[in-house]
Design an enzyme around this catalytic site. Structure first.
Site, PDB file in Angstrom:
ATOM      1  N   LYS A 213     -44.053  12.306 -22.177  1.00  0.00           N
ATOM      2  CA  LYS A 213     -43.409  11.001 -22.023  1.00  0.00           C
ATOM      3  C   LYS A 213     -43.711  10.362 -20.661  1.00  0.00           C
ATOM      4  CE  LYS A 213     -39.775  11.994 -25.363  1.00  0.00           C
ATOM      5  NZ  LYS A 213     -38.329  11.868 -25.675  1.00  0.00           N
TER       6      LYS A 213
ATOM      7  N   TYR B 104     -39.724   5.668 -33.550  1.00  0.00           N
ATOM      8  CA  TYR B 104     -38.319   6.064 -33.442  1.00  0.00           C
ATOM      9  C   TYR B 104     -37.432   5.320 -34.446  1.00  0.00           C
ATOM     10  CZ  TYR B 104     -39.068   8.946 -29.284  1.00  0.00           C
ATOM     11  OH  TYR B 104     -39.456   9.939 -28.418  1.00  0.00           O
TER      12      TYR B 104
ATOM     13  N   HIS C  47     -41.641  15.116 -26.462  1.00  0.00           N
ATOM     14  CA  HIS C  47     -41.155  15.013 -27.837  1.00  0.00           C
ATOM     15  C   HIS C  47     -41.922  16.006 -28.685  1.00  0.00           C
ATOM     16  CE1 HIS C  47     -40.135  13.450 -31.811  1.00  0.00           C
ATOM     17  NE2 HIS C  47     -41.403  13.668 -32.100  1.00  0.00           N
TER      18      HIS C  47
ATOM     19  N   GLU D  75     -45.827  11.770 -38.180  1.00  0.00           N
ATOM     20  CA  GLU D  75     -46.006  11.406 -36.781  1.00  0.00           C
ATOM     21  C   GLU D  75     -47.477  11.542 -36.375  1.00  0.00           C
ATOM     22  OE1 GLU D  75     -41.459  12.612 -35.356  1.00  0.00           O
ATOM     23  OE2 GLU D  75     -43.134  13.855 -34.697  1.00  0.00           O
TER      24      GLU D  75
ATOM     25  N   ASN E 196     -36.709  12.879 -21.017  1.00  0.00           N
ATOM     26  CA  ASN E 196     -36.677  14.326 -21.230  1.00  0.00           C
ATOM     27  C   ASN E 196     -38.072  14.927 -21.452  1.00  0.00           C
ATOM     28  OD1 ASN E 196     -37.105  13.365 -23.772  1.00  0.00           O
ATOM     29  ND2 ASN E 196     -35.432  14.470 -24.757  1.00  0.00           N
TER      30      ASN E 196
HETATM   31  P1  CMP Z   1     -36.957  12.890 -28.711  1.00  0.00           P
HETATM   32  O1  CMP Z   1     -37.061  14.328 -29.057  1.00  0.00           O
HETATM   33  O2  CMP Z   1     -38.222  12.155 -28.429  1.00  0.00           O
HETATM   34  O3  CMP Z   1     -36.168  12.140 -29.885  1.00  0.00           O
HETATM   35  C1  CMP Z   1     -35.290  11.048 -29.658  1.00  0.00           C
HETATM   36  C2  CMP Z   1     -35.196  10.669 -28.219  1.00  0.00           C
HETATM   37  O4  CMP Z   1     -34.127   9.822 -27.892  1.00  0.00           O
HETATM   38  C3  CMP Z   1     -34.941  11.924 -27.381  1.00  0.00           C
HETATM   39  O5  CMP Z   1     -36.055  12.752 -27.384  1.00  0.00           O
HETATM   40  C4  CMP Z   1     -34.532  11.293 -26.063  1.00  0.00           C
HETATM   41  O6  CMP Z   1     -35.636  10.852 -25.297  1.00  0.00           O
HETATM   42  C5  CMP Z   1     -33.760  10.075 -26.544  1.00  0.00           C
HETATM   43  N1  CMP Z   1     -32.315  10.326 -26.511  1.00  0.00           N
HETATM   44  C6  CMP Z   1     -31.613  11.180 -27.260  1.00  0.00           C
HETATM   45  N2  CMP Z   1     -30.309  11.133 -26.957  1.00  0.00           N
HETATM   46  C7  CMP Z   1     -30.181  10.190 -25.991  1.00  0.00           C
HETATM   47  C8  CMP Z   1     -29.089   9.666 -25.272  1.00  0.00           C
HETATM   48  N3  CMP Z   1     -27.846  10.096 -25.475  1.00  0.00           N
HETATM   49  N4  CMP Z   1     -29.344   8.712 -24.363  1.00  0.00           N
HETATM   50  C9  CMP Z   1     -30.599   8.257 -24.156  1.00  0.00           C
HETATM   51  N5  CMP Z   1     -31.681   8.719 -24.812  1.00  0.00           N
HETATM   52  C10 CMP Z   1     -31.472   9.663 -25.713  1.00  0.00           C
END
Ligand code: CMP
Length: 139
Positions: A10, A50, A116, A127, A113
């Site tokens: 990311k 998403y 993904h 995907e 984070n």
């Molecule tokens: P990902 O595994 O890419 O799938 C959905 C994404 O949404 C997740 O990782 C985070 O980057 C984001 N995400 C999930 N929960 C939250 C949250 N509470 N606040 C902001 N972003 C979130």
């Protein structure tokens, strides 16, 4: 069985020049990077990717974040790759991620984070198809 999973490094990773460090963790875990490209995601691509989270309160923030800097999209290959990569990434919330996982080492927050990974074989297939042509995947 040998599986393919879809991975995104990311914007928080590309911005901090950590793509090699994350790839080293992926490879150390025994996953093989069989396709990889660095792209700037468009808003349309992020919204499509998403789509399942469209109604979540964090959707707008998520799309903003994913289009804020380049990402690295990848296909990872390995035995049980989908679950294995989820283990390598660690919990979505970096505070809950186990030591030695990508998110424990690198993630900044729940949103930023670092990585993904697909959650199931069907989503992995979808995907991967959003970002790669079959002939771009070289095992
Ligand atoms: P990902 O595994 O890419 O799938 C959905 C994404 O949404 C997740 O990782 C985070 O980057 C984001 N995400 C999930 N929960 C939250 C949250 N509470 N606040 C902001 N972003 C979130």
């Amino acid at each position: 069985a040998v599986e393919h999973t879809f991975s995104i490094l990311k914007p928080d990773v590309t911005r901090r020049n950590l793509t090699g460090a994350v790839n080293a963790m992926i490879e150390k875990a025994g996953l093989r990077i069989v396709a990889q490209k660095r792209i700037k995601m468009s808003r349309a691509q992020a919204e499509e990717f998403y789509g399942v989270h469209k109604e979540r309160p964090f959707f707008g923030e998520l799309v903003e974040m994913m289009t804020s800097a380049p990402v690295v999209v990848q296909v990872l290959e390995g035995e049980n790759a989908i679950l294995k990569y989820r283990d390598v990434m660690g919990a979505t919330n970096p505070e809950k991620a186990d030591a030695g996982t990508i998110r424990k080492e690198f993630a900044l927050s729940m949103g930023e984070n670092s990585a993904h990974g697909s959650d199931a074989p069907e989503t992995a297939k979808q995907e991967i198809a959003q970002f790669f042509k079959p002939d771009e995947i070289v095992g």
